[in-house]
Design a protein around this motif. Structure first.
Motif, PDB file in Angstrom:
ATOM      1  N   ARG A 138      68.753  26.887  38.068  1.00 53.95           N
ATOM      2  CA  ARG A 138      69.102  25.584  37.668  1.00 53.95           C
ATOM      3  C   ARG A 138      70.303  25.567  36.638  1.00 53.95           C
ATOM      4  O   ARG A 138      70.454  26.642  35.763  1.00 53.95           O
ATOM      5  CB  ARG A 138      67.981  24.451  36.937  1.00 53.95           C
ATOM      6  CG  ARG A 138      66.814  24.111  37.824  1.00 53.95           C
ATOM      7  CD  ARG A 138      66.206  22.962  37.031  1.00 53.95           C
ATOM      8  NE  ARG A 138      64.876  22.476  37.942  1.00 53.95           N
ATOM      9  CZ  ARG A 138      63.665  22.985  37.974  1.00 53.95           C
ATOM     10  NH1 ARG A 138      63.574  24.335  36.908  1.00 53.95           N
ATOM     11  NH2 ARG A 138      62.761  22.818  38.406  1.00 53.95           N
ATOM     12  N   LEU A 139      71.198  24.591  36.803  1.00 56.15           N
ATOM     13  CA  LEU A 139      72.390  24.894  35.988  1.00 56.15           C
ATOM     14  C   LEU A 139      71.925  24.479  34.634  1.00 56.15           C
ATOM     15  O   LEU A 139      70.986  23.392  34.548  1.00 56.15           O
ATOM     16  CB  LEU A 139      73.559  23.663  36.502  1.00 56.15           C
ATOM     17  CG  LEU A 139      74.388  24.206  37.752  1.00 56.15           C
ATOM     18  CD1 LEU A 139      75.194  22.883  38.049  1.00 56.15           C
ATOM     19  CD2 LEU A 139      75.199  25.322  37.437  1.00 56.15           C
ATOM     20  N   PRO A 140      72.545  24.684  33.840  1.00 54.68           N
ATOM     21  CA  PRO A 140      72.119  24.376  32.311  1.00 54.68           C
ATOM     22  C   PRO A 140      72.388  23.037  32.021  1.00 54.68           C
ATOM     23  O   PRO A 140      73.296  22.416  32.418  1.00 54.68           O
ATOM     24  CB  PRO A 140      73.362  25.213  31.175  1.00 54.68           C
ATOM     25  CG  PRO A 140      73.630  26.422  31.992  1.00 54.68           C
ATOM     26  CD  PRO A 140      73.710  26.058  33.401  1.00 54.68           C
ATOM     27  N   GLY A 141      71.366  22.233  31.393  1.00 59.75           N
ATOM     28  CA  GLY A 141      71.303  21.050  31.123  1.00 59.75           C
ATOM     29  C   GLY A 141      70.679  20.153  32.294  1.00 59.75           C
ATOM     30  O   GLY A 141      70.561  18.859  32.007  1.00 59.75           O
ATOM     31  N   HIS A 142      70.324  20.838  33.251  1.00 60.73           N
ATOM     32  CA  HIS A 142      69.592  20.113  34.376  1.00 60.73           C
ATOM     33  C   HIS A 142      68.178  19.747  34.206  1.00 60.73           C
ATOM     34  O   HIS A 142      67.570  21.135  34.368  1.00 60.73           O
ATOM     35  CB  HIS A 142      70.106  20.782  35.694  1.00 60.73           C
ATOM     36  CG  HIS A 142      71.337  20.234  36.146  1.00 60.73           C
ATOM     37  ND1 HIS A 142      71.612  19.793  37.390  1.00 60.73           N
ATOM     38  CD2 HIS A 142      72.652  20.174  35.720  1.00 60.73           C
ATOM     39  CE1 HIS A 142      72.779  19.605  37.657  1.00 60.73           C
ATOM     40  NE2 HIS A 142      73.535  19.754  36.220  1.00 60.73           N
ATOM     41  N   ALA A 143      67.781  18.836  33.716  1.00 63.00           N
ATOM     42  CA  ALA A 143      66.064  19.008  33.442  1.00 63.00           C
ATOM     43  C   ALA A 143      65.238  18.661  34.741  1.00 63.00           C
ATOM     44  O   ALA A 143      65.791  18.438  35.628  1.00 63.00           O
ATOM     45  CB  ALA A 143      65.948  17.587  32.399  1.00 63.00           C
ATOM     46  N   GLU A 144      64.094  19.201  34.455  1.00 62.49           N
ATOM     47  CA  GLU A 144      63.054  19.001  35.493  1.00 62.49           C
ATOM     48  C   GLU A 144      62.968  17.669  36.117  1.00 62.49           C
ATOM     49  O   GLU A 144      62.821  17.293  37.238  1.00 62.49           O
ATOM     50  CB  GLU A 144      61.707  19.589  35.243  1.00 62.49           C
ATOM     51  CG  GLU A 144      61.785  21.071  35.079  1.00 62.49           C
ATOM     52  CD  GLU A 144      60.486  21.623  34.550  1.00 62.49           C
ATOM     53  OE1 GLU A 144      59.424  20.661  34.634  1.00 62.49           O
ATOM     54  OE2 GLU A 144      60.075  22.799  34.279  1.00 62.49           O
ATOM     55  N   GLY A 145      63.277  16.544  35.104  1.00 61.88           N
ATOM     56  CA  GLY A 145      63.159  15.208  35.521  1.00 61.88           C
ATOM     57  C   GLY A 145      63.977  14.747  36.476  1.00 61.88           C
ATOM     58  O   GLY A 145      63.952  13.718  37.306  1.00 61.88           O
TER      59      GLY A 145
END
Length: 458
Positions: free
Chosen positions: A398-405
């Motif tokens: 995942r790209l940094p800053g992309h949360a699981e939510g």
């Protein structure tokens, strides 16, 4: 006889073949030598007999002389020459027989194939000469056959010489073939050890490729197979580890939601129930993507059929409310041979990612060239940094800053790349002019090789 080592089997086989060859060659040479020696010996004896017969013909009284004179002259020459001889007149009546000839009369046969030879004299009389009866060459035996017979070794001696030469040849070939056979089988032993080490769990084990023969090709095939197996095992291990980690989050949320459900007020229960449903859907989607990823990693055969890419793209664009833009030069509906379910999954993943991260402006641009079909899924989102444009296609990244939510587990783009590669195509991420990103899926129009149809979930 079965030996344990291959090189011993090959070496013993070579030696046995050489031994049989040597024995057969020795028998042939011995038989030929004996026959040749016998012919020469008979020729020498006949030559000597002819010389003595010529001498006797000039020494005997003429045929008109009394029988007693002819007999007396024959017996005198027989005693002087110590030969077994006999004389018949032209009518076949016996005139005289020497003592040596008479002693062997019981075993003599008056024809040319018996132990005596028959010579017809110029006046019609017949002279019988006992073969081998102490004949000595006239004038020292200077004739051609006499000299050859004197210097020609006996058949046993010549056979011994030939046998000795064959034995030396056998030993030379045996000594020279051993290193060659041993070098050949040593490479097979190295290949065996490599296979055993690989089977014991050393996935990085490889064997050296020496030469250009079948063994080198076998070693190269083993290295290619070992590399592919190692790649599959590593990928499955990574997939299992990452999937186990991703499963924890929705399961933890489900556990917490279920624990809170009995104490949640009635007006909040529908929202909590909806959250549980979303977590269940996320788990179901994760299971499907993990199964699909494992099948693609295992190189499962494609279910190849003719696919209408334009219709497929229109359906998926309508599903996420994206704009479909077809190239102005498009003459006919683009079609290619491939797996429709996998191609649909690839377009769906790209369009859902664009809708999730790219805002409201999502479009799919479809263009066809002479050899390939190009589908560009574009958005107006924050874009992907250039340094991350390759890593986003890795599993569970995942790209940094992309949360699981935000949704997704990092398998979607990895599946798109695997599907493209299975169709001999490619996918990449490009920056969009004016902001955002474009994910370009390129598929060749030539048929894709497939075998048995395979069903895929999703």
């Amino acid at each position: 006889m079965r030996l344990r080592h291959l090189y011993l089997n090959i070496y013993v086989t070579v030696l046995l073949v050489l031994m049989v060859f040597a024995l057969v060659a020795m028998l042939i040479v011995r038989h030929h030598t004996a026959a040749q020696h016998g012919q020469i010996e008979r020729a020498v004896i006949h030559e000597r007999m002819s010389a003595w017969v010529e001498l006797l013909e000039h020494s005997l009284p003429p045929a008109e002389a009394p029988s007693e004179d002819q007999a007396q002259a024959l017996l005198t020459w027989a005693q002087r020459l110590r030969m077994g001889i006999a004389l018949d007149d032209a009518a076949g009546h016996r005139l005289a027989t020497s003592a040596l000839y008479a002693q062997r009369q019981n075993v003599m046969s008056n024809d040319d194939v018996g132990p005596s030879s028959r010579f017809v004299l110029s006046d019609g009389r017949v002279l019988w000469v006992l073969r081998g009866g102490g004949l000595r060459p006239l004038n020292g035996g200077a004739g051609e056959h006499g000299g050859r017979a004197r210097h020609l070794p006996p058949p046993e001696e010549r056979a011994s010489v030939v046998l000795g030469g064959l034995a030396l040849l056998f030993l030379a070939i045996a000594a020279g073939s051993y290193p060659v056979v041993r070098r050949l089988t040593r490479r097979l032993e190295a290949l065996q050890k490599g296979v055993e080490a690989f089977g014991a769990g050393h996935l990085g084990q490889r064997v050296s490729v020496d030469g250009r023969d079948e063994i080198a090709a076998l070693a190269q095939s083993f290295n290619l197979a070992a590399s592919r197996i190692e790649e599959l095992v590593r990928a499955n291990q990574s997939l299992l580890a990452n999937a186990s980690h991703e499963f924890r989050s929705p399961l933890a949320r489900l556990k917490m939601a279920l624990a809170m459900l009995p104490t949640t007020p009635e007006h909040r229960r529908p929202a909590l129930q909806a959250e549980i449903d979303r977590d269940i859907d996320e788990l179901n989607s994760l299971v499907e993507e993990v199964l699909l990823a494992s099948r693609l990693e295992a190189r499962t055969a494609l279910s190849v059929e003719r696919v209408d890419l334009l219709g497929l793209a229109a359906e998926e664009c309508a599903r996420v409310d994206a704009e479909l833009v077809v190239g102005a030069t498009q003459a006919a509906a683009p079609e290619l041979d491939g797996d429709e379910r996998l191609l649909r999954r690839a377009l769906r993943n790209l369009l859902e990612n664009a809708r999730r991260y790219g805002g409201d402006e999502v479009s799919l641009h479809l263009e066809t060239s002479a050899t390939a079909l190009r589908l560009a899924i574009c958005d107006r989102g924050p874009g992907v940094p250039e340094a991350e444009r390759e890593r986003i296609f890795e599993s569970f990244y995942r790209l940094p800053g992309h949360a699981e939510g935000a949704g997704g587990v990092g398998l979607g783009l990895s599946l798109v790349r695997q599907i493209a590669q299975r169709h001999k195509g490619s996918v990449c991420c490009e920056a969009r002019e004016g902001g955002g990103s474009c994910f370009v899926l390129t598929l060749p129009l030539h048929p894709v090789t497939g075998s048995e149809p395979v069903r895929h979930n999703g």
